[in-house]
Design an enzyme around this catalytic site. Structure first.
Site, PDB file in Angstrom:
ATOM      1  N   LYS A  14       0.840  -1.201   0.000  1.00  0.00           N
ATOM      2  CA  LYS A  14       0.000   0.000   0.000  1.00  0.00           C
ATOM      3  C   LYS A  14       0.881   1.260   0.000  1.00  0.00           C
ATOM      4  O   LYS A  14       2.087   1.176   0.291  1.00  0.00           O
ATOM      5  CB  LYS A  14      -0.914  -0.033   1.228  1.00  0.00           C
ATOM      6  CG  LYS A  14      -1.914  -1.203   1.223  1.00  0.00           C
ATOM      7  CD  LYS A  14      -2.729  -1.166   2.518  1.00  0.00           C
ATOM      8  CE  LYS A  14      -3.791  -2.243   2.560  1.00  0.00           C
ATOM      9  NZ  LYS A  14      -4.557  -2.193   3.835  1.00  0.00           N
ATOM     10  N   THR A 129      -4.886  -7.773  10.618  1.00  0.00           N
ATOM     11  CA  THR A 129      -5.236  -6.450  10.094  1.00  0.00           C
ATOM     12  C   THR A 129      -4.816  -5.338  11.062  1.00  0.00           C
ATOM     13  O   THR A 129      -4.333  -4.285  10.645  1.00  0.00           O
ATOM     14  CB  THR A 129      -6.774  -6.359   9.901  1.00  0.00           C
ATOM     15  OG1 THR A 129      -7.192  -7.466   9.113  1.00  0.00           O
ATOM     16  CG2 THR A 129      -7.183  -5.059   9.264  1.00  0.00           C
ATOM     17  N   ARG A 140       3.190  -6.744   9.224  1.00  0.00           N
ATOM     18  CA  ARG A 140       2.481  -5.734  10.022  1.00  0.00           C
ATOM     19  C   ARG A 140       2.973  -5.721  11.467  1.00  0.00           C
ATOM     20  O   ARG A 140       3.017  -4.673  12.114  1.00  0.00           O
ATOM     21  CB  ARG A 140       0.976  -6.018   9.955  1.00  0.00           C
ATOM     22  CG  ARG A 140       0.371  -5.698   8.578  1.00  0.00           C
ATOM     23  CD  ARG A 140      -0.974  -6.366   8.402  1.00  0.00           C
ATOM     24  NE  ARG A 140      -1.715  -5.890   7.233  1.00  0.00           N
ATOM     25  CZ  ARG A 140      -2.868  -6.413   6.829  1.00  0.00           C
ATOM     26  NH1 ARG A 140      -3.401  -7.435   7.491  1.00  0.00           N
ATOM     27  NH2 ARG A 140      -3.497  -5.936   5.775  1.00  0.00           N
ATOM     28  N   ASN A 160      -1.440  -0.159   7.401  1.00  0.00           N
ATOM     29  CA  ASN A 160      -0.859  -1.465   7.743  1.00  0.00           C
ATOM     30  C   ASN A 160      -0.054  -2.086   6.598  1.00  0.00           C
ATOM     31  O   ASN A 160      -0.006  -3.300   6.442  1.00  0.00           O
ATOM     32  CB  ASN A 160      -1.947  -2.414   8.264  1.00  0.00           C
ATOM     33  CG  ASN A 160      -3.107  -2.552   7.296  1.00  0.00           C
ATOM     34  OD1 ASN A 160      -3.034  -2.078   6.163  1.00  0.00           O
ATOM     35  ND2 ASN A 160      -4.166  -3.227   7.709  1.00  0.00           N
ATOM     36  N   HIS A 163      -1.675  -5.360   1.492  1.00  0.00           N
ATOM     37  CA  HIS A 163      -2.950  -6.038   1.302  1.00  0.00           C
ATOM     38  C   HIS A 163      -2.665  -7.440   0.803  1.00  0.00           C
ATOM     39  O   HIS A 163      -1.724  -7.649   0.038  1.00  0.00           O
ATOM     40  CB  HIS A 163      -3.790  -5.292   0.257  1.00  0.00           C
ATOM     41  CG  HIS A 163      -4.925  -6.124  -0.272  1.00  0.00           C
ATOM     42  ND1 HIS A 163      -6.135  -6.224   0.370  1.00  0.00           N
ATOM     43  CD2 HIS A 163      -5.007  -6.938  -1.367  1.00  0.00           C
ATOM     44  CE1 HIS A 163      -6.931  -7.044  -0.318  1.00  0.00           C
ATOM     45  NE2 HIS A 163      -6.271  -7.486  -1.370  1.00  0.00           N
TER      46      HIS A 163
END
Ligand code: GDP
Ligand code: MG
Length: 196
Positions: A14, A129, A140, A160, A163
């Protein structure tokens, strides 16, 4: 066994991951596990594309609102202090909007990853998540610190880093959306015959 060996998943670094220089780290963890990157590109995406990426199902949007309310309850935050309504659909729509902003805040490195149980394997590499629940050793868990409570109050998505598709159906839809057939490659990785 071909279906299991050649399972595919969509992975995105991301914008926060790209801007923090973590693309290589994500790719390296995928490769080190023995999974194969069979497509890769850096793209800036528009709203039309994002609308197709995130489910438009009202139940999914409501679910997003419900999850947000749960976080508010856990941290004794009054939703009405931050949103006009505490209706799940309303809050879900706002959070979805913040996801659009997040995902279009910079370029994304998109990949198709292939290999044994690649969907679950990459989810494990990504970690939970919510950064606070992502185990140390996951991307993460090692690199993100954001909180859903803070993100919700600030009206933005949780940062985070990456994906990864969650189910075979999601993976198929996402790969078809992000990559054309001729952008996906076929090659043999050294070691394939030794690792499994
Ligand atoms: P993922 O598959 O682990 O990325 O999680 P989801 O599919 O449930 O959510 C998609 C993305 O939305 C997450 O990666 C976060 O960036 C963001 N997100 C998820 N849950 C929340 C939340 O409760 N609050 C906020 N602000 N963002 C969230
Ligand atoms: Mg997801």
């Amino acid at each position: 066994m071909k279906a299991i060996k050649e399972e595919r998943t969509l992975v995105l670094v991301k914008p926060d991951g790209v801007m923090r220089g973590l693309s290589g780290e994500v790719i390296s963890r995928i490769e080190q596990r023995g999974l194969k990157v069979i497509a890769m590109k850096m793209v800036a995406i528009d709203r039309k594309h994002l609308e197709k990426h995130f489910p438009s199902d009202p139940e999914w949007v409501k679910g997003l609102g419900k999850k947000t309310m749960k976080t508010f309850d856990e941290y004794n935050i009054k939703a009405l202090d931050h949103y006009e309504s505490d209706d799940h659909a309303h809050i879900g729509a706002k959070v979805k909007e913040s996801l659009f902003e997040y995902m279009s805040s910079g370029p994304i490195v998109a990949m198709v990853v292939e290999g044994i149980h690649s969907i679950d394997m990459v989810r494990k590499i990504a970690g939970d998540t919510l950064p606070v629940f992502a185990p140390i050793g996951s991307v993460r868990g090692d690199y993100s610190v954001d909180s859903p409570a803070v993100a919700n109050v600030e009206g933005r998505a949780i940062k985070n880093i990456m994906h990864a598709s969650e189910t075979p159906e999601e993976a198929k839809n996402e790969i078809d959306l992000w990559f054309k057939k001729d952008e996906i490659h076929d090659y043999k990785r050294a070691g394939e015959d030794v690792a499994y």
